[in-house]
Design an enzyme around this catalytic site. Structure first.
Site, PDB file in Angstrom:
ATOM      1  N   HIS A 207       0.896  -1.159   0.000  1.00 41.03           N
ATOM      2  CA  HIS A 207       0.000   0.000   0.000  1.00 41.03           C
ATOM      3  C   HIS A 207       0.933   1.207   0.000  1.00 41.03           C
ATOM      4  O   HIS A 207       1.503   1.545   1.031  1.00 41.03           O
ATOM      5  CB  HIS A 207      -0.883   0.012   1.247  1.00 41.03           C
ATOM      6  CG  HIS A 207      -2.095  -0.833   1.114  1.00 41.03           C
ATOM      7  ND1 HIS A 207      -2.037  -2.194   0.974  1.00 41.03           N
ATOM      8  CD2 HIS A 207      -3.426  -0.498   1.090  1.00 41.03           C
ATOM      9  CE1 HIS A 207      -3.271  -2.659   0.868  1.00 41.03           C
ATOM     10  NE2 HIS A 207      -4.127  -1.665   0.927  1.00 41.03           N
ATOM     11  N   GLU A 210      -0.714   6.078  -0.239  1.00 41.94           N
ATOM     12  CA  GLU A 210      -2.162   6.265  -0.373  1.00 41.94           C
ATOM     13  C   GLU A 210      -2.563   7.481   0.458  1.00 41.94           C
ATOM     14  O   GLU A 210      -3.123   7.378   1.551  1.00 41.94           O
ATOM     15  CB  GLU A 210      -2.923   5.015   0.109  1.00 41.94           C
ATOM     16  CG  GLU A 210      -4.403   5.081  -0.260  1.00 41.94           C
ATOM     17  CD  GLU A 210      -5.219   3.933   0.301  1.00 41.94           C
ATOM     18  OE1 GLU A 210      -4.689   3.152   1.124  1.00 41.94           O
ATOM     19  OE2 GLU A 210      -6.405   3.830  -0.064  1.00 41.94           O
TER      20      GLU A 210
HETATM   21  N1  17E Z   1      -6.512  -0.153   4.321  1.00 39.73           N
HETATM   22  C1  17E Z   1      -5.737   0.776   3.736  1.00 39.73           C
HETATM   23  O1  17E Z   1      -4.680   1.132   4.266  1.00 39.73           O
HETATM   24  N2  17E Z   1      -6.130   1.327   2.573  1.00 39.73           N
HETATM   25  C2  17E Z   1      -7.256   0.950   2.006  1.00 39.73           C
HETATM   26  N3  17E Z   1      -7.631   1.497   0.856  1.00 39.73           N
HETATM   27  C3  17E Z   1      -8.060  -0.038   2.623  1.00 39.73           C
HETATM   28  C4  17E Z   1      -7.646  -0.572   3.774  1.00 39.73           C
HETATM   29  C5  17E Z   1      -9.315  -0.463   1.993  1.00 39.73           C
HETATM   30 FE   FE2 Z   2      -6.082  -1.577  -0.076  1.00 50.16          FE
END
Ligand code: 17E
Ligand code: FE2
Length: 401
Positions: A207, A210
């Site tokens: 990840h 984000e």
């Molecule tokens: N956890 C996260 O860190 N980022 C996301 N988009 C989701 C869960 C769904």
């Molecule tokens: Fe995710």
């Protein structure tokens, strides 16, 4: 068995194909053998099975329990989940995951890469998911990413929990650099995850960035390590929404490294159009990564749903069509060819992300896994939200309820 008159992946003329012992044995204009079973597909669209390249099955179907995400931010979602996590038990996980997997199966999905939260001292979801990966194998092939939702360095024993999850049988190692307390932790967490994956010969799916913070630059570290450790396309950067906010001069420089690194990208347009831009007034950033530009640079991008009815996304039914539909709009990829080829985000491109291309696709000698849609091509399927009427896995028909 002989399948006749299929529109194979948008082909302009109809074709036949033969399935024997769970494999495609012939594709072309075929005549039946004596006594052979024949199925006339009447011009319907046949595609390789859909692939969910990014979802969190362990959190699915928990929206509002115990609290709703009121701000719609990623960070409040993580807080909501942290409260729900305290009440996790095996039955609860089993019921929800099975339900979600069957929702996906009913829409022609046969492969899922799921991120499983390992910032849990009991590693409850991880343990249960490794069991479900076996139990559900006839319906769904599941890949598990050990995902440190609350950080590797910023969560107590984060490194140990991630390592333990890998030993328990995770297929891939995750990280969450933008959530770590500091920039130094962010870099260290990525180095740790990459070295762990290299040591245990695992895939990587991070990840990555984000956040709508143009100075969140985990991606450059991830790509550099992928290149230096020669892990290349075993590595995937998910989300990378900060790339939307990077300045163009930096992206211009970054692209060279991204191409050299050969890493995959996963965008989650449905969820990130909802979660990103939440601290903006107007104009509001879309916050989805630069899909069009990555594709133009020859970099692999697949699309994921990310969530089904959980703290990060209050809707969803396992139909990847909605993900593609949103992605095309948000990324402004609405040319005829863009629309026609958009199934690739949830088929071939996703197969590259999952590292399964050797046994995926409608080709002689490969497993006879495919879906049939009530449409003449993918343009029509997308536009009319056509149903997946049949889904075959290794030559066997999967029941679609
Ligand atoms: N956890 C996260 O860190 N980022 C996301 N988009 C989701 C869960 C769904
Ligand atoms: Fe995710």
């Amino acid at each position: 068995m002989l399948f006749r008159n299929a529109c194979l992946e948008n082909s302009s003329s109809l074709q036949d194909f033969r399935v024997e012992d769970g494999k495609f044995t012939e594709i072309g204009n075929l005549s039946p053998f004596e006594g052979e079973d024949i199925k006339d597909l009447g011009g319907k669209l046949v595609l390789p099975p859909f692939i969910e390249s990014h979802v969190h099955l362990d959190t699915c179907l928990t929206a509002g329990d115990p609290v709703w995400n009121m701000s719609g931010t990623l960070f409040e979602g993580i807080e909501c989940w942290s409260k729900r996590k305290e009440r996790l038990n095996e039955n609860d996980i089993r019921e929800r995951v099975k339900k979600a997997v069957h929702m996906y199966a009913s829409h022609g999905v046969q492969f899922i890469r799921t991120h499983v939260d390992v910032t849990d001292p009991a590693l409850m979801a991880m343990k249960t998911m490794t069991e479900l990966r076996e139990e559900l194998r006839d319906v769904m092939e599941i890949q598990i990413v050990a995902f440190p939702q609350e950080g590797i360095l910023s969560f107590p024993n984060g490194k140990e929990l991630l390592t333990e999850a890998v030993k328990m049988g995770a297929d891939a190692v995750g990280a969450i650099p933008h959530f770590e307390f500091t920039r130094e932790y962010s870099v260290e967490s990525l180095n740790f995850a990459m070295e762990l994956a290299a040591r245990y010969d695992k895939l990587v799916d991070v990840h990555c960035d984000e956040i709508d913070d143009g100075s969140s630059r985990g991606l450059e570290t991830l790509a550099a390590r992928a290149l230096e450790l020669e892990m290349f396309d075993k590595v995937t950067a998910s989300h990378t929404t900060a790339m939307h906010s990077y300045n163009n001069a930096y992206v211009f420089k970054l692209m060279r490294l991204l191409k050299m690194s050969r890493i995959n990208f996963v965008a989650n347009p449905l969820v990130n159009i909802h979660l990103q831009g939440r601290t903006d007034t107007y104009p509001k950033r879309r916050g989805v990564t630069r899909v069009k530009e990555l594709m133009e640079a020859g970099i692999n991008v697949s699309f994921g749903h990310d969530d089904i009815f959980d703290p990060w996304y209050p809707l969803g039914n396992g139909n990847l069509r909605d993900v593609v539909f949103m992605g095309l709009h948000v990324c402004q990829m609405m040319g005829y060819e863009d629309i026609m080829n958009s199934y690739r985000f949830i088929t071939h491109n996703a197969a590259k992300t999952l590292h399964i291309t050797g046994r995926y696709g409608i080709e002689k000698g490969k497993p006879a896994s495919f879906v049939v849609m009530d449409a003449k091509d993918y343009y029509e399927a997308l536009n009319k939200n056509a149903v997946v009427s049949e889904s075959y896995k290794d030559g066997e028909k999967i029941k679609i309820q």
